[in-house]
Design an enzyme around this catalytic site. Structure first.
Site, PDB file in Angstrom:
ATOM      1  N   HIS A  18     -10.098   1.455   1.738  1.00  0.00           N
ATOM      2  CA  HIS A  18      -9.687   2.815   2.117  1.00  0.00           C
ATOM      3  C   HIS A  18     -10.897   3.734   2.230  1.00  0.00           C
ATOM      4  CE1 HIS A  18      -5.355   2.592   2.250  1.00  0.00           C
ATOM      5  NE2 HIS A  18      -5.301   2.021   1.053  1.00  0.00           N
ATOM      6  N   HIS A  23      -9.083  -3.567  -2.215  1.00  0.00           N
ATOM      7  CA  HIS A  23      -8.116  -2.868  -1.366  1.00  0.00           C
ATOM      8  C   HIS A  23      -8.449  -1.375  -1.311  1.00  0.00           C
ATOM      9  CE1 HIS A  23      -3.857  -2.094   0.064  1.00  0.00           C
ATOM     10  NE2 HIS A  23      -4.210  -0.902  -0.395  1.00  0.00           N
ATOM     11  N   GLU A  24      -8.659  -0.769  -2.472  1.00  0.00           N
ATOM     12  CA  GLU A  24      -8.950   0.670  -2.522  1.00  0.00           C
ATOM     13  C   GLU A  24     -10.311   0.982  -1.909  1.00  0.00           C
ATOM     14  OE1 GLU A  24      -6.486   2.494  -2.990  1.00  0.00           O
ATOM     15  OE2 GLU A  24      -5.202   1.019  -3.956  1.00  0.00           O
ATOM     16  N   CYS A  56       0.844  -1.195   0.000  1.00  0.00           N
ATOM     17  CA  CYS A  56       0.000   0.000   0.000  1.00  0.00           C
ATOM     18  C   CYS A  56       0.877   1.242   0.000  1.00  0.00           C
ATOM     19  CB  CYS A  56      -0.888  -0.025   1.245  1.00  0.00           C
ATOM     20  SG  CYS A  56      -2.011   1.370   1.389  1.00  0.00           S
TER      21      CYS A  56
END
EC number: 3.5.1.88
Length: 185
Positions: free
Chosen positions: A154, A150-151, A108
């Site tokens: 966030h 993954h994004e 990351c």
């Protein structure tokens, strides 16, 4: 009235707008803020997308969420292509279907130099709005599916290391503090 930019022109736009944004570093608390919906695609949103893409490419990385640059709106830029010329912009993304499980090595931009295995869905179907303001759905698998998940984490205020054991999280935090001290010295 300004016409929305076609999706394909975003990567071209990035060649002219050269604003590199500051990427927040874990454990910065701002990484835990939950992003809000983008109500409309404005000139400011287009500029932000362009700057996010430029930042991602310069880092270099394969994905960046607006949360990572301290903008708490539901925007993601991704490019997993080897040629680095297939920018994908996801505004207000949501996963509407997923299947399978795969454990993959992740890193990351907000947790530099740290890589570890995380289990995620192998395939996802995402609904989002593009930079042109049009809604679309897409299927993703492999690295693209991992990157999208993954994004999107966030955007929900979660960093990949939070999937790891408390012991690993503690070791990562120690390592990042050492890195920060070296940069200051």
């Amino acid at each position: 009235m300004i016409e929305p930019l076609p999706r394909i022109l975003v990567s071209e736009l990035c060649k002219f707008v050269m604003a590199i944004l500051n990427i927040l570093r874990y454990p910065d608390e701002r990484l835990h803020k939950i992003a809000t919906e983008v109500p409309s695609i404005t000139r400011e949103i287009r500029t932000l997308v362009s700057n996010m893409a430029e930042t991602m490419y310069a880092a270099p990385g394969i994905g960046l969420a607006a949360t990572q640059v301290d903008v708490h709106q539901r925007i993601i830029v991704i490019d997993v292509s080897e040629t680095r010329d297939e920018l994908l912009v996801l505004i207000n993304p949501e996963i509407i279907a997923s299947s399978g499980n795969a454990e993959t090595q992740e890193g990351c931009l907000s947790v530099p130099g740290i890589f570890d295995k995380v289990t995620r869905a192998e395939e996802v179907t995402v609904r989002a709005t593009g930079i042109d303001g049009k809604s679309f759905e897409m299927d993703a698998s492999g690295l693209l599916a991992v990157c999208i998940q993954h994004e999107m984490d966030h955007l929900m205020g979660k960093v990949f290391v939070e999937y790891l054991s408390p012991f690993k999280q503690s070791r990562i935090l120690s390592k990042l503090k050492k890195q920060a001290r070296r940069q200051i010295a």
